[in-house]
Each structure stands twice: as structure tokens, then as C-alpha cells.
Design an enzyme around this catalytic site. Structure first.
Site, short mmCIF file in Angstrom:
data_model
loop_
_atom_site.label_atom_id
_atom_site.label_comp_id
_atom_site.label_asym_id
_atom_site.label_seq_id
_atom_site.Cartn_x
_atom_site.Cartn_y
_atom_site.Cartn_z
N GLY A 222 0.83 -1.21 0.00
CA GLY A 222 0.00 0.00 0.00
C GLY A 222 0.85 1.25 0.00
N ASN A 223 0.25 2.38 0.31
CA ASN A 223 1.00 3.64 0.39
C ASN A 223 0.38 4.53 1.47
OD1 ASN A 223 -1.01 5.53 -0.90
ND2 ASN A 223 -0.79 4.00 -2.51
N ARG A 224 0.97 5.70 1.64
CA ARG A 224 0.62 6.53 2.81
C ARG A 224 -0.49 7.55 2.53
NH1 ARG A 224 4.89 5.58 6.26
NH2 ARG A 224 6.77 4.86 5.20
N SER A 225 -1.25 7.40 1.46
CA SER A 225 -2.28 8.40 1.16
C SER A 225 -3.37 8.39 2.22
CB SER A 225 -2.90 8.12 -0.22
OG SER A 225 -3.99 8.98 -0.41
N ALA A 289 -3.58 7.75 -4.78
CA ALA A 289 -2.24 7.22 -5.02
C ALA A 289 -2.39 5.77 -5.47
CB ALA A 289 -1.40 7.32 -3.76
#
Ligand code: PMT
Length: 413
Positions: A222-225, A289
Site C-alpha cells: 500500500g501507500n501513505r495516502s 495514489a
């Protein structure tokens, strides 16, 4: 630029409410206490709130409560002396919006019948401003045929009716008739105020949050959005009068209200949702993102430790923005950590976008999770244009101004 106000639940309330003259009509309901909190939040967002209480409302809350939180008059009596003008006519003419919150069955019936027996009823009859009512009542009163007939008449006259919720009323009865909370009421007010905005009649699709690509049933890439930038854009589009479809992946920020929301997890799901909704849209703004890669296969069972290094083969996801036809206005972001401008320029071309907003996501005050963002605008028409560091809601307002202009140009062609 305006000060941003963030409510206790984390929603930002700014922009469209600033300097708006809102007439708040308050009726005799237990829910009247929420109108005080609402008046206070509207006031903090820059609105000029003048209150009219019915006589029954004044048994639940006092005019002083409203003057204290709004620093403006709160009236009850139709015959309040107001030298040089007729009070209900002046109030009606000055208003940008009349919001009757809470609206009782009695006041709704009087409004529907065109009675002029108190200050609120006379002001309603006199005003040409948009009108919103938020019914709040007990037990069977809301579903009673007489109340429904009043609401139907009001809807036919263009009054915006806020749908009450199912829930427990003060009497202990569980039924439809509970007034929504202040954040939801503010979203409705913003929607009505923006109804004739530059994107009225247009549809805008916005993506927000980070996609998650499964490795196995419990793990993902995943990512930090947080969703903050996408949510601010969706709210700004709604405030411009657009019908908004928000396609949201994983987020941590409180979601915006007053729009259609589609929840997705993976980039492939986001792509399917974007393609479906973009087909009827006038603009697509991709602030979400999106993972460029996903594991080639997601294991069906949780991966166990073996003592050896674990190799995961990643395959490329399709480029969602690039795949959307250029018939609608296409807007993307470029999340960069190095060589920001050059990388963003490449994305403007490779994705066939009308606008790209480049943000340096290595800065703590910009990009992922921050409440602020500093973006550079890239377009095919002008040289790169850096904007100052602003609240994400302010960045969103600037972006929607540009998008509105492009949508207008496109529809004039
Ligand atoms: O959510 P917040 O915490 O508020 O953070 C905001 C943000 C940093 C996520 C936002 O400002 C931002 O930069 N969003 C774009 C993130 C991203 O995926 O950037 P990118 O440079 O990898 O992609 C460029 C553009 O192509 C983006 O509009 C992206 O949505 C889109 N894209 C990317 C990959 C892919 N497979 N398909 C796409 O359409």
C-alpha cells in the site's frame, strides 16, 4: 485566502460559506440545540448568520444562545421594531439562503400552505433565496401523510429537503425523523449554496486514497495516502455545483458528504470504477495514489516464515489516467521525490492530461498525510506555475477554478 476551519470531526468548512448571509430559521424541537452548534460553525466559517426562532423554538433554546455564537441578531417576534424597514422583507431580501433547521411538522405545514402567521413564515413567503429545510420530529409524525404532503409541496416549489435519519428520538421511539448531525447539515447547506456554481449540471469524478495490492489474505502493498487531498477536491467540486462521484481507496481522513461514493481496494478495481463513471463525466481528477505494481499472484493462505529470503514478483498495473479518453477534462497529480518538474512534465504528456499538479512528497508539509500542499501547475498551455504552500482545501479551490474553466471551454466547442 480564507482561514480554514476544521470541525471537531475533522471536516473542513471554508470557502463557499465565507461572507454568505444565512438566515437560520429554528423551530420548536428537541433538536433545536443542534442549531446552536450549527450557527456557531457557520459563523466560524465566515458566514453571517441571522436567526429567526419560532415562539416554540424559544422554549427550547434562547435568542441569546444564537446572538452569543453568531454576534448577530436573533429574532422571535414578527412585530420587532426595525426603524426604516419592514423586518421580514429586509431579512428575506438580504439572505443568500434560508435554512430552517430543525423544521417541525407544524412549520412545514404552515410553509406549504403559505401561512403568514409568524416572522419565519412571513420571511419564507417573501424570500427569493434558496430554501433548505431539515425536518426533525417524533414517531409517526414524519411518515404521516399530512407531513409528507407538506414536504411534497415544498419540494415542488424548489425547497431542498434534508432527509432525516432513522434513529432513536427523544421520546425513545425508533423511527425516521432524527435530524442529521451538524457536519451533514453543513454539507447540505454548501451543496445548496453551490447549486448554481460554475459546474452546475456537470459531473466530476475524483479519486482519493491509496490502493492496496494483496500479497496474501492478510498483507498488502500500500501507500501513505490519507485521502485528504482527494476529499478536499471532491468537496470543492460539490461546492461548484457539480454532481460528484468520489472513488475512494484506503483512507484515514473523515470522508466528505453530499456525493456518490464508490469504495475500491486495488488499482484494478479503481480502474474499473473510473472507466465506468468517467464515461458520463465532464472531468476526472485523480488525486488517489495508485500502485504502479502488484504482486503477480496473491497467495490464498497467509505466508509462513521459512527462514529463507522471500522473493515477490511484481507486475505492472495499467495506467488508469492514460487509458481514459481525452473527451473529458483529465487532471492528475505527480507525486515526486526527485527531479519534480521533469518527472511531472513527462506524466503530463504520457498520460494525455490537461493538467498535472506536481507535489514534492518528500516534504513534511506537502503530499501524503499533510493538511497543506505545495503544488506546481503543469499544463499544455502555460509554463510551469508554482503555487504557494496552502491548506489542501485552498489548493482544491484553485484546482476547481482551473477545471471549471476547461470544462466551460470544452462545452463551448
Ligand atoms: O491523500 P493525501 O494524504 O492527501 O496525499 C495526497 C497525494 C500525495 C496522494 C496526492 O497529492 C497525489 O500526489 N496523488 C497522486 C499519487 C500518485 O499516484 O502519483 P503518481 O505520480 O504515481 O501518478 C501520477 C498520476 O497518474 C496520478 O494522478 C495517479 O492517480 C495516476 N496513476 C498512477 C498510476 C496508475 N497505475 N494509474 C494512474 O492513473
Amino acid at each position: 485566502m480564507n482561514e480554514e476551519l476544521v470541525s471537531e470531526s475533522g471536516h473542513s468548512h471554508m470557502g463557499i460559506l465565507n461572507e454568505k448571509r444565512i438566515l437560520l430559521g429554528v423551530c420548536g424541537s428537541v433538536a433545536a440545540f443542534k442549531a446552536v452548534a450549527l450557527a456557531s460553525q457557520l459563523n466560524q466559517a465566515g458566514a453571517e448568520v441571522t436567526t429567526i426562532l419560532t415562539k416554540d423554538a424559544a422554549r427550547f433554546v434562547t435568542p441569546l444562545s444564537f446572538t452569543s455564537v453568531t454576534q448577530r441578531p436573533a429574532y422571535v417576534d414578527l412585530y420587532t421594531p426595525d426603524p426604516g424597514r419592514i423586518l421580514h422583507v429586509a431579512l428575506a431580501e438580504e439572505a443568500d439562503l434560508l435554512a430552517v433547521i430543525p423544521a417541525t411538522a407544524n412549520t412545514l405545514a404552515r410553509m406549504a400552505q403559505g401561512l403568514s402567521d409568524d416572522l419565519l413564515a412571513c420571511t419564507y413567503l417573501s424570500t427569493r433565496a434558496p430554501v433548505l429545510v431539515a425536518p426533525a420530529m417524533d414517531g409517526g409524525m414524519y411518515t404521516n401523510a399530512a407531513t409528507q404532503a407538506s414536504l411534497a409541496t415544498l419540494r415542488d416549489s424548489g425547497v431542498h429537503v434534508v432527509e432525516p435519519l432513522e434513529g432513536r428520538a427523544a421520546s425513545g421511539l425508533v423511527a425516521k425523523g432524527r435530524m442529521p448531525e451538524v457536519d451533514a447539515l453543513i454539507a447540505e447547506i454548501r451543496t445548496v449554496l453551490g447549486r448554481n456554481g460554475p459546474l452546475a449540471g456537470k459531473t466530476v469524478v475524483v479519486t482519493a486514497g491509496g490502493t492496496q495490492e494483496p500479497l496474501d489474505p492478510v498483507r498488502y502493498i500500500g501507500n501513505r495516502s490519507s485521502g485528504k487531498m482527494g476529499f478536499a477536491l471532491a468537496e470543492a467540486a460539490r461546492d461548484c455545483g457539480a454532481r460528484v462521484v468520489l472513488i475512494q481507496a484506503a483512507t484515514t481522513a473523515p470522508p466528505p458528504l453530499g456525493m456518490t461514493t464508490v469504495s475500491v481496494t486495488t488499482a484494478a478495481e479503481m480502474q474499473a470504477a473510473v472507466n465506468e463513471h468517467a464515461a458520463q463525466a465532464d472531468a476526472l481528477i485523480m488525486a488517489g495514489a495508485v500502485a504502479d505494481y502488484r504482486p503477480e499472484t496473491a497467495r490464498s493462505q497467509k505466508t509462513k516464515r521459512t527462514g529463507d529470503p522471500l522473493a515477490i514478483r511484481l507486475v505492472e498495473n495499467e495506467d488508469i489516467l492514460a487509458g481514459v479518453p481525452r473527451t473529458l477534462v483529465k487532471v492528475g497529480f505527480a507525486a515526486e521525490t526527485d527531479d519534480v518538474l521533469r518527472n511531472a512534465e513527462k506524466k503530463l504528456t504520457s498520460k494525455g492530461a490537461d493538467l498535472i499538479f506536481a507535489n514534492d512528497v518528500s516534504r513534511p508539509d506537502s503530499g501524503f498525510g499533510a493538511d497543506t500542499n505545495q503544488v506546481v501547475v503543469l499544463s499544455n498551455a502555460r509554463p510551469p506555475e508554482p503555487l504557494p504552500l496552502m491548506a489542501k482545501s485552498e489548493v482544491a479551490a484553485v484546482i476547481l477554478e482551473r477545471v471549471s474553466g476547461l470544462v466551460r471551454e470544452r462545452s463551448e466547442k
